[in-house]
Design a protein around this motif. Structure first.
Motif, PDB file in Angstrom:
ATOM      1  N   LEU A  52       0.809  -1.220   0.000  1.00  0.00           N
ATOM      2  CA  LEU A  52       0.000   0.000   0.000  1.00  0.00           C
ATOM      3  C   LEU A  52       0.842   1.269   0.000  1.00  0.00           C
ATOM      4  N   GLY A  53       2.162   1.127   0.050  1.00  0.00           N
ATOM      5  CA  GLY A  53       3.024   2.300   0.059  1.00  0.00           C
ATOM      6  C   GLY A  53       2.959   3.079   1.358  1.00  0.00           C
ATOM      7  N   ALA A  94      -4.728   1.508  -2.806  1.00  0.00           N
ATOM      8  CA  ALA A  94      -3.340   1.939  -2.967  1.00  0.00           C
ATOM      9  C   ALA A  94      -2.411   0.812  -3.392  1.00  0.00           C
ATOM     10  N   PRO A 143      -0.384   1.659  -8.012  1.00  0.00           N
ATOM     11  CA  PRO A 143       0.421   2.884  -7.899  1.00  0.00           C
ATOM     12  C   PRO A 143      -0.325   4.140  -8.337  1.00  0.00           C
ATOM     13  N   ARG A 198      -2.252   5.647  -5.461  1.00  0.00           N
ATOM     14  CA  ARG A 198      -1.546   5.854  -4.197  1.00  0.00           C
ATOM     15  C   ARG A 198      -1.573   7.302  -3.725  1.00  0.00           C
ATOM     16  N   ASN A 254      -2.864   8.398  -0.239  1.00  0.00           N
ATOM     17  CA  ASN A 254      -2.066   8.362   0.992  1.00  0.00           C
ATOM     18  C   ASN A 254      -1.400   9.696   1.315  1.00  0.00           C
ATOM     19  N   ARG A 282      -3.998  -5.983  -7.916  1.00  0.00           N
ATOM     20  CA  ARG A 282      -4.147  -4.757  -8.716  1.00  0.00           C
ATOM     21  C   ARG A 282      -5.181  -4.955  -9.828  1.00  0.00           C
TER      22      ARG A 282
END
Length: 472
Positions: free
Chosen positions: A126-127, A275, A278, A281, A284, A372
């Motif tokens: 999820l970064g 997320a 990419p 994302r 976030n 994804r």
């Protein structure tokens, strides 16, 4: 039940589940039974003698399935998705089979250590920031739901703002908690449960265009409460509200929280898992710098059956200080060494299931690419549906809609909210699809949530055609 009997009946149960998924589309989406109808078909008293398991399966088909609303149906567009998948179901079966009680590391080291691995994997996918990892100052844990995550965050926030006094002395001053009108009701419930009280839940204005929280009004409310002698304790910023998937400006809200010394909890229960892609994302923004706690649900949109809610802490110390109690019967060398995580200190209950097994199964089966693909497919279907709504002059589309939820309103004479609701109910009663509603600016709007891995373009097309036909 002997191992041989379990093997035989287990095969029947797996076959039943497989057949159910293969034929789920043949059922009405929402159960058509009347209140009390299921109970009336069940015995008033428990059996005196044991019965063959075939009888259980027979009653499952004859009595219970007609009373089931089919959340895994491809035409289930209500609420948010509650995904289940083959690997998740099998992982849950393994968890049930092992029967682990994972309250402390010593009661099953694998239960704890696998959980630390999967929450770290998820943070990477999820970064999320490095300090959310379990090998850093923060860490992650699997809760049963975002409601429990909110409760734990409130307890940790109270512990921090009181300098540790709340856990020992209780609440002795007025504390305040801040939400918008679109924040999930679990925050208001958490305020009641921890002793903050419903009257001290402050409602922050939202931007009329985005429906996101207004940071300037938040700051003004905090200043007002400080002047009145209150202790501002927690702000909840939401990434993907339940009503419309609106996004609060986490960065701007976080700057207010940082300046005022208030805990920031980010509730991304539905949308956070997006997320993994990419290109999504951006949701976030501000989380790494400002979030004290962050929650998202794998059991909504990430192919993992209920219950599997992920909670991360930027610093786990306040949470553990608030929740840790060590009775004699739980003392053991591993805990005393300080080298292990005891997840009993990360949640409200003592006991805990081996939930990590089903998430681990999902991550290994699908991989990041498969996850994804699922998110992108459902977002794409939702955006196509939104395009159809936009092009039909009989409907009004609520913007924006970046995820799998589309909110819209039929343009009926005199803008009659009751007629909008009745139109939705007539669609739901047909059994062909299932929608829910919400209110935005006092007006009833319909919610169309795409998220099931069973849902294909043809299902979305058929649902739209049925909605159009309902307008006459």
């Amino acid at each position: 039940m002997s191992p041989e009997e379990f093997r035989a009946f287990g095969r029947q149960v797996v076959d039943w589940v497989a057949d159910y998924y293969a034929g789920v589309e043949s059922h009405p989406v929402r159960s058509q039974v009347r209140p009390g109808e299921v109970r009336a078909q069940l015995p008033a008293h428990p059996p005196e003698q044991g019965e063959p398991f075939e009888e259980v399966l027979r009653d499952l088909d004859a009595v219970l399935v007609p009373g089931v609303t089919h959340w895994q149906h491809p035409n289930f567009f209500a609420y948010f998705p509650a995904n289940a998948s083959g690997p998740a179901i099998l992982g849950d079966l393994l968890s049930s089979g092992l029967g682990v009680q994972g309250m402390v590391w010593a009661t099953s080291p694998a239960c704890t250590e696998l959980e630390t691995v999967v929450v770290d994997w998820m943070a990477e996918l999820l970064g999320l920031p490095e300090h959310f990892r379990t090998d850093a100052v923060g860490g992650g844990v699997i809760q049963d739901s975002a409601s429990s995550a909110a409760l734990v965050a409130c307890l940790a926030a109270l512990q921090r703002v009181s300098g540790g006094a709340v856990a020992s002395k209780g609440i002795t001053r007025r504390h305040t908690l801040y939400v918008s009108e679109h924040t999930h009701s679990s925050l208001a419930r958490a305020a009641r449960m921890v002793g903050i009280g419903a009257d001290n839940v402050r409602i922050v204005d939202v931007d009329p265009d985005t429906l996101g929280m207004d940071p300037a009004h938040l700051d003004a409310l905090i200043a007002e409460d400080l002047a009145a002698g209150a202790v501002p304790t927690l702000v909840c910023a939401t990434i993907g509200t339940t009503s419309t998937t609106a996004i609060d400006p986490v960065r701007a809200v976080g700057e207010v929280c940082r300046a005022r010394g208030v805990w920031l909890h980010v509730d991304a229960a539905y949308a956070g898992v997006a997320a993994v892609c990419p290109e999504l994302r951006w949701i976030n923004d501000g989380v790494a710098e400002f979030a004290d706690s962050y929650c998202t649900n794998a059991h909504k949109w990430l192919l993992t059956n209920f219950d599997c809610s992920l909670l991360w802490m930027a610093d786990r110390a306040p949470m553990i200080d608030a929740l840790s109690i060590l009775p004699e019967y739980l003392r053991n060398p591993a805990t005393a060494s300080g080298e292990v995580i005891d997840y009993r200190d990360w949640q409200v209950p003592l006991g805990r299931r081996f939930r990590a097994l089903k998430l681990w199964s999902v991550l290994r089966w699908y991989g990041a690419e498969g996850l994804r693909e699922h998110i992108r497919t459902t977002v794409g279907l939702a955006q196509e549906f939104a395009g159809w709504v936009r092009e039909d002059p009989r409907f009004e589309l609520l913007e924006p809609h970046p995820f799998g939820l589309v909110c819209f309103r039929p343009l009926l004479p005199e803008q009659d909210d009751e007629r909008v609701y009745q139109l939705m109910e007539s669609l739901n009663e047909s059994g062909e699809l299932y929608l829910t509603h919400t209110k935005v600016d006092g007006r009833t709007v319909l919610r169309f949530a795409v998220g099931s891995p069973q849902t294909e373009r043809r299902h979305v097309q058929a649902a739209w055609k049925r909605i159009q036909e309902s307008m006459g």
